[in-house]
Design an enzyme around this catalytic site. Structure first.
Site, PDB file in Angstrom:
ATOM      1  N   TYR A  67       0.814  -1.213   0.000  1.00 13.50           N
ATOM      2  CA  TYR A  67       0.000   0.000   0.000  1.00 13.50           C
ATOM      3  C   TYR A  67       0.851   1.268   0.000  1.00 13.50           C
ATOM      4  O   TYR A  67       0.538   2.226   0.708  1.00 13.50           O
ATOM      5  CB  TYR A  67      -0.952   0.009   1.208  1.00 13.50           C
ATOM      6  CG  TYR A  67      -2.182  -0.825   0.973  1.00 13.50           C
ATOM      7  CD1 TYR A  67      -3.281  -0.292   0.310  1.00 13.50           C
ATOM      8  CD2 TYR A  67      -2.229  -2.161   1.374  1.00 13.50           C
ATOM      9  CE1 TYR A  67      -4.403  -1.057   0.058  1.00 13.50           C
ATOM     10  CE2 TYR A  67      -3.353  -2.931   1.130  1.00 13.50           C
ATOM     11  CZ  TYR A  67      -4.436  -2.374   0.476  1.00 13.50           C
ATOM     12  OH  TYR A  67      -5.552  -3.135   0.225  1.00 13.50           O
TER      13      TYR A  67
ATOM     14  N   TYR B 110     -14.692  -4.092   2.572  1.00 15.23           N
ATOM     15  CA  TYR B 110     -13.309  -4.548   2.367  1.00 15.23           C
ATOM     16  C   TYR B 110     -13.161  -5.937   2.981  1.00 15.23           C
ATOM     17  O   TYR B 110     -13.382  -6.110   4.186  1.00 15.23           O
ATOM     18  CB  TYR B 110     -12.285  -3.593   2.988  1.00 15.23           C
ATOM     19  CG  TYR B 110     -10.876  -4.111   2.788  1.00 15.23           C
ATOM     20  CD1 TYR B 110     -10.236  -3.969   1.552  1.00 15.23           C
ATOM     21  CD2 TYR B 110     -10.214  -4.818   3.794  1.00 15.23           C
ATOM     22  CE1 TYR B 110      -8.974  -4.497   1.336  1.00 15.23           C
ATOM     23  CE2 TYR B 110      -8.954  -5.344   3.582  1.00 15.23           C
ATOM     24  CZ  TYR B 110      -8.339  -5.182   2.354  1.00 15.23           C
ATOM     25  OH  TYR B 110      -7.096  -5.721   2.139  1.00 15.23           O
TER      26      TYR B 110
ATOM     27  N   ASP C 205     -17.679 -11.600   8.470  1.00  5.58           N
ATOM     28  CA  ASP C 205     -16.229 -11.380   8.382  1.00  5.58           C
ATOM     29  C   ASP C 205     -15.774 -10.613   9.629  1.00  5.58           C
ATOM     30  O   ASP C 205     -15.876  -9.382   9.686  1.00  5.58           O
ATOM     31  CB  ASP C 205     -15.900 -10.608   7.101  1.00  5.58           C
ATOM     32  CG  ASP C 205     -14.404 -10.309   6.974  1.00  5.58           C
ATOM     33  OD1 ASP C 205     -13.653 -10.607   7.923  1.00  5.58           O
ATOM     34  OD2 ASP C 205     -13.995  -9.763   5.932  1.00  5.58           O
TER      35      ASP C 205
ATOM     36  N   LYS D 265      -6.279 -11.209  11.874  1.00  2.00           N
ATOM     37  CA  LYS D 265      -5.825 -10.045  12.632  1.00  2.00           C
ATOM     38  C   LYS D 265      -5.542 -10.331  14.123  1.00  2.00           C
ATOM     39  O   LYS D 265      -4.469 -10.799  14.425  1.00  2.00           O
ATOM     40  CB  LYS D 265      -6.801  -8.873  12.433  1.00  2.00           C
ATOM     41  CG  LYS D 265      -6.794  -8.398  10.969  1.00  2.00           C
ATOM     42  CD  LYS D 265      -7.035  -6.927  10.801  1.00  2.00           C
ATOM     43  CE  LYS D 265      -6.657  -6.467   9.414  1.00  2.00           C
ATOM     44  NZ  LYS D 265      -7.773  -6.275   8.480  1.00  2.00           N
TER      45      LYS D 265
HETATM   46  C1  LIG Z   1      -7.869  -6.783   6.979  1.00  2.00           C
HETATM   47  C2  LIG Z   1      -9.159  -7.419   6.604  1.00  2.00           C
HETATM   48  C3  LIG Z   1      -9.199  -8.541   5.764  1.00  2.00           C
HETATM   49  C4  LIG Z   1      -7.963  -9.096   5.093  1.00  2.00           C
HETATM   50  O1  LIG Z   1      -7.068  -9.611   6.022  1.00  2.00           O
HETATM   51  P1  LIG Z   1      -5.521  -9.812   5.624  1.00  2.00           P
HETATM   52  O2  LIG Z   1      -4.959 -10.567   6.765  1.00  2.00           O
HETATM   53  O3  LIG Z   1      -4.962  -8.427   5.495  1.00  2.00           O
HETATM   54  O4  LIG Z   1      -5.489 -10.559   4.352  1.00  2.00           O
HETATM   55  C5  LIG Z   1     -10.418  -9.144   5.536  1.00  2.00           C
HETATM   56  N1  LIG Z   1     -11.542  -8.659   6.076  1.00  2.00           N
HETATM   57  C6  LIG Z   1     -11.555  -7.577   6.880  1.00  2.00           C
HETATM   58  C7  LIG Z   1     -12.834  -7.110   7.470  1.00  2.00           C
HETATM   59  C8  LIG Z   1     -10.366  -6.911   7.162  1.00  2.00           C
HETATM   60  O5  LIG Z   1     -10.370  -5.811   7.921  1.00  2.00           O
END
Ligand SMILES: *Cc1c(COP(=O)(O)O)cnc(C)c1O
Length: 421
Positions: A15, A142, A234, A263
């Protein structure tokens, strides 16, 4: 050569527009909510290093557990074999998830957790012999940077170069009192084609910490469920306490079919992804016919060291001190937001749990590429605070161990920025 010079010779950063970016800050160690650079400068990590760190940097307890694991078993193939750490983590995670979550599928990161979730849904219908190949998602969503995850994300500056190659998705607006009925009728009109609905619960992180009401999410989820559409929650960003509760789905009544995690899962120590699902999804892949297998997996699936980090993080996460810290941060955020919301340069403030976002008045519209972004970024960096504004939106989502003094320093610096920029 300095570390920065060596970096510039060989590294391409994520990025980052490498032509115009300032040289990267060379970090040599971390402790608590702070990172320290080569020259000894201390940086408060107000964004938890891209939202992953929840217990602080180089946490000695996680370090100890990871180190022990390395001497026991560093990795083993996960098809045809299993190991203690993967089973234990699945047991402990499923125990604190909605009661319908029954199976855990390991992946590498958030994007691949989403890829696995999408493939589970699409193949679920395929295995049942039904033609449901479309996906429902929110505008500005996202869900990651791999192609499937990009496809279910909003079309934006992030995806522009690839838009023609992304598969078609039905996008809808975030739900509210006014548009609820029209969203529901759109869902109903498409229901025979829709395999699943994927959403970021309560907060769209990358879109600019856009927040929406759990009540309307619940209503939309209930409607999709009634129409037979699978629900993918998600929680890659919102999981593990970020929103004030363990998982954002605890704010709604309807239980999702599939959940995605990454995360915070290892406390920010190592990359690990996890997709969980219901018995119903899992059962749709059981067959004497090998064609019904979920043909998905990654080389480092269920890496024992990553699982050990996640288990250590879980030990810290379930400790009462952690929830107290989450509540403490949330309360302090609320008081600070109250104190600045009338400032003429603040367009709006919003908060969900430990996430506080403030939209800067620009006089024009909001954009990820806003020039104000760089000004704000460097202003805070010079004050020893790591913030990554999303356009003109600044946000704070610190590791839960951040001290009151550190938080106050961040708030005070935001106050100064409002007067000086
Ligand atoms: C960061 C994020 C992802 C992608 O995760 P990565 O580990 O960066 O591939 C997917 N969904 C959400 C909601 C996110 O914030």
């Amino acid at each position: 050569m300095s570390l920065v010079e060596r970096d510039l010779a060989v590294i391409w950063h994520p990025y980052t527009q490498m032509q115009t970016a300032q040289p990267p800050v060379p970090i040599v160690r971390g402790e608590g909510a702070c990172l320290y650079s080569e020259d000894g400068t201390k940086y408060i990590d107000a964004v938890s290093s891209w939202w992953v760190n929840i217990h602080g940097h180089a946490h000695p307890y996680i370090a100890q557990k990871v180190s022990e694991q390395l001497y026991q078993l560093e990795h083993a193939i996960f098809a045809g074999f299993t190991h203690e750490r993967a089973v234990q983590l699945a047991e402990r995670l499923l125990a604190i998830l909605p009661s319908n979550q029954k199976k855990a599928f390991y992946t590498d990161d958030g994007s691949t957790a989403v890829e696995a979730a999408i493939k589970m849904c699409l193949q679920y219908w395929h295995n049942k012999g039904e033609q449901r190949t479309k996906i429902l998602a929110f505008n500005n969503a996202y869900h990651g940077d791999t192609f499937g995850a990009m496809s279910v994300s909003g079309r934006s500056v992030f995806t522009a170069a690839f838009d023609s190659l992304l598969f078609e998705v039905e996008f809808i607006d975030l739900p509210n009192a006014e548009n609820m009925e029209s969203l529901k009728s759109k869902v109903s009109s498409l229901k025979s084609e829709l395999s699943c609905f994927i959403f970021e619960p309560l907060v769209q992180g990358s879109a600019g910490m856009i927040m929406y009401d759990a009540k309307y999410l619940n209503e939309l989820m209930a409607h999709c469920r009634a129409e037979g559409i699978l629900l993918i929650d998600d929680e890659v960003f919102t999981g593990f306490g970020r929103t004030g509760k363990n998982f954002a789905c605890e704010y709604v009544d309807v239980q999702p079919d599939i959940m995605c995690f990454s995360k915070g899962i290892t406390g920010g120590t190592m990359a690990l992804g996890l997709t969980t699902c219901t018995q119903q999804i899992y059962d749709a892949f059981l067959s004497a016919d090998k064609m019904k297998t979920l043909f998905h997996g990654h080389s480092y699936t269920a890496n024992p060291v990553a699982c050990a980090a996640a288990l250590a993080s879980m030990d810290l996460f379930v400790h009462p001190d952690t929830q107290q810290n989450i509540d403490r941060i949330a309360e302090k955020h609320t008081a600070f937001a109250e104190s600045i919301k009338a400032h003429p340069k603040i367009k709006s403030t919003r908060q969900t749990g430990t996430i506080l976002a403030m939209e800067w008045e620009t006089g024009s519209s909001t954009s990820y590429l806003s020039g104000l972004r760089d000004t704000l970024y460097h202003y805070f960096l010079n004050k020893g605070i790591i913030m990554r504004p999303l356009g003109n939106i600044i946000y704070i989502l610190p590791p839960y161990c951040i001290t009151n003094a550190e938080l106050d320093y961040i708030y005070q610096s935001i106050g100064q920025a409002l007067d000086e920029i």
